[in-house]
Motif scaffolding. Structure first.
Motif, short mmCIF file in Angstrom:
data_model
loop_
_atom_site.label_atom_id
_atom_site.label_comp_id
_atom_site.label_asym_id
_atom_site.label_seq_id
_atom_site.Cartn_x
_atom_site.Cartn_y
_atom_site.Cartn_z
N GLN A 51 0.83 -1.20 0.00
CA GLN A 51 0.00 0.00 0.00
C GLN A 51 0.86 1.25 0.00
OE1 GLN A 51 -2.74 -0.36 3.27
NE2 GLN A 51 -3.64 -2.25 2.44
N SER A 52 1.95 1.21 0.74
CA SER A 52 2.80 2.40 0.81
C SER A 52 4.05 2.26 -0.07
CB SER A 52 3.22 2.65 2.27
OG SER A 52 3.88 1.51 2.78
N ARG A 53 4.27 1.02 -0.58
CA ARG A 53 5.51 0.77 -1.30
C ARG A 53 5.23 -0.35 -2.31
NH1 ARG A 53 9.85 -1.76 -1.11
NH2 ARG A 53 11.92 -0.87 -1.31
N PRO A 54 4.52 0.02 -3.40
CA PRO A 54 3.91 -0.98 -4.29
C PRO A 54 4.89 -2.00 -4.87
CG PRO A 54 3.11 1.22 -4.79
CD PRO A 54 4.24 1.38 -3.83
N LYS A 55 6.15 -1.65 -5.02
CA LYS A 55 7.06 -2.59 -5.67
C LYS A 55 7.64 -3.64 -4.72
CE LYS A 55 10.08 -0.14 -7.80
NZ LYS A 55 11.28 0.04 -8.65
N THR A 56 7.27 -3.56 -3.44
CA THR A 56 7.77 -4.54 -2.47
C THR A 56 7.57 -5.97 -2.96
OG1 THR A 56 7.17 -3.01 -0.70
CG2 THR A 56 7.65 -5.28 -0.06
N GLY A 57 8.62 -6.75 -2.93
CA GLY A 57 8.56 -8.12 -3.43
C GLY A 57 8.07 -9.11 -2.38
N ARG A 58 7.44 -10.16 -2.87
CA ARG A 58 6.91 -11.17 -1.96
C ARG A 58 8.04 -11.85 -1.19
NH1 ARG A 58 3.23 -15.98 -1.68
NH2 ARG A 58 4.58 -17.21 -3.01
N ALA A 59 9.05 -12.26 -1.94
CA ALA A 59 10.18 -12.97 -1.32
C ALA A 59 10.83 -12.11 -0.24
CB ALA A 59 11.19 -13.36 -2.38
N THR A 60 10.90 -10.82 -0.49
CA THR A 60 11.52 -9.93 0.49
C THR A 60 10.78 -10.00 1.82
OG1 THR A 60 12.17 -8.45 -1.27
CG2 THR A 60 12.19 -7.54 0.95
N VAL A 61 9.46 -10.02 1.75
CA VAL A 61 8.66 -10.08 2.97
C VAL A 61 8.91 -11.41 3.69
CG1 VAL A 61 6.33 -10.04 3.92
CG2 VAL A 61 6.92 -8.53 2.02
N TYR A 62 8.89 -12.49 2.94
CA TYR A 62 9.15 -13.80 3.56
C TYR A 62 10.54 -13.84 4.19
CZ TYR A 62 4.87 -16.11 2.12
OH TYR A 62 3.56 -16.48 2.00
N ARG A 63 11.52 -13.26 3.49
CA ARG A 63 12.88 -13.25 4.03
C ARG A 63 12.93 -12.45 5.32
NH1 ARG A 63 15.31 -13.09 -1.77
NH2 ARG A 63 14.31 -11.08 -1.85
N MET A 64 12.22 -11.33 5.34
CA MET A 64 12.24 -10.46 6.52
C MET A 64 11.55 -11.15 7.69
SD MET A 64 13.47 -7.69 7.51
CE MET A 64 13.39 -6.68 9.00
#
Lengths: 146, 146
Positions: A51-64
Motif C-alpha cells: 500500500q505504501s511501497r507498491p514494488k515490495t517483493g513477496r520474497a523480500t517479505v518472507y525473508r524479513m
DNA sequence: CGCTTATTGATACTTGGTATCAATAGGGTA
DNA sequence: TACCCTATTGATACCAAGTATCAATAAGCG
C-alpha cells in the motif's frame, strides 16, 4: 495487544547489530509487524507493505519474516488460521492467549510457565530448552459483548 | 511413547460411532498411527500404508488424518519438522515433550496445566476453551547417551 | 444377490513458501 | 560528492503440502 511495550527502534537496532544492513523495506516491515493490532501472516504483511511501497517483493517479505523470527523479535502462532501468523515477542510474556472471536492476542506473565517447566523437568528427567504455550478462547471483552 | 495405553479397537469404535463407515484402509491407517513409535506426518503414513496396501491413495490418507484429528484421536505437533506431524491423543496427558535428539514424544500429566489454565483464566478474565503446550529439549535417555 | 451411497484413488489444482539471478541501493572510502 | 563493493531486492520460476474433482469401488442393508 500491548503495543506500548514494543519499540520499533529496538528492532532496527537488533537487526543492525546482527550484522545485516538496515534498509527502507525492512523499516517498513518492522513498522507493520510492531504496530499491527492483530496477528499477521507474511502474505498479509506483503499486502499492507505494498500500500505504501507498491514494488515490495513477496520474497523480500518472507525473508524479513524469517529474519525477525530468527532474531526472536516476532513469534509464530500455531493453530490460529493455520500456522503462518506472527505476533511481536515480549520476552517476559510468553504465554499467549488468542481470542477465537476477535482474533486479538493477549500476552500473559510467563513466570507460572517457567515454574511449570522446572517442575516438569524435575519429574520427567528431560532437559527442556524451549516451550510453546498457547491458550484459545473468548477474551474478557468478547464475553461481555456476547 | 506409551503405546500400551492406546487401543486401536477404541479408535475403530469411535470412527464407527461418529457415523462413518469403517473400511479396511481406515483400519490400516489407525493401526499405523496407534503403533508408531515416532510422530508421523500424513505423507509418512501414506508411505507406510502402501507397504502393505500399495494402491492406497494419498488423498485418502489426508482425509483419514483429518477425520482422526477432528475426532480428537490424534493431535498435531507444532514446531517439530514443521507442523504436519501427529501423535495419538491421551486425554489425561496433554503436555507433550518432544526430544529434539531422538524425535520421540513423551506425554506428561496434564494436571499442572489444568491448574495453570484455571489460574490464568482467573487473572486475565479470558475464558479458555483450548490450550496447546509443547516442550522441546533432550529426553532423559538422550542426555545419558550424549 | 443386488441396490444405494459413502468411500476411495488418480489426477489436477491451489496455496504457502523457497531458489535463482540480474538489477538496485547501502554505506564506506577517496 | 562520486565511486565501488557487496548485501539486499524484486521478478520469476519452482517446490511441497494439502485440497477439489469425479469416475470407480466397496460397505452395509433389504
Amino acid at each position: 495487544m500491548p503495543n506500548n511495550t514494543i519499540n520499533p527502534e529496538d528492532w532496527l537496532t537488533a537487526v543492525d547489530e546482527s550484522g545485516f544492513r538496515v534498509t527502507t523495506v525492512q523499516e517498513s516491515l518492522i513498522d507493520i509487524f510492531a504496530h499491527s493490532e492483530y496477528p499477521l501472516s507474511a502474505e498479509q504483511a506483503w499486502e499492507i507493505a505494498r500500500q505504501s511501497r507498491p514494488k515490495t517483493g513477496r520474497a523480500t517479505v518472507y525473508r524479513m519474516v524469517e529474519k525477525l523470527e530468527k532474531l526472536g523479535l516476532i513469534r509464530r502462532l500455531h493453530g490460529y488460521q493455520g500456522c503462518s501468523h506472527f505476533v511481536p515477542t515480549l520476552p517476559e510474556l510468553m504465554m499467549l492467549f488468542i481470542c477465537l472471536s476477535c482474533g486479538r492476542a493477549d500476552y500473559l506473565d510467563s513466570q507460572p510457565l517457567n515454574d511449570l517447566i522446572q517442575q516438569s523437568e524435575h519429574i520427567s528427567g528431560h532437559h527442556i530448552t524451549d516451550s510453546r504455550l498457547q491458550f484459545f478462547g473468548a477474551c474478557a471483552d468478547c464475553q461481555q459483548n456476547a
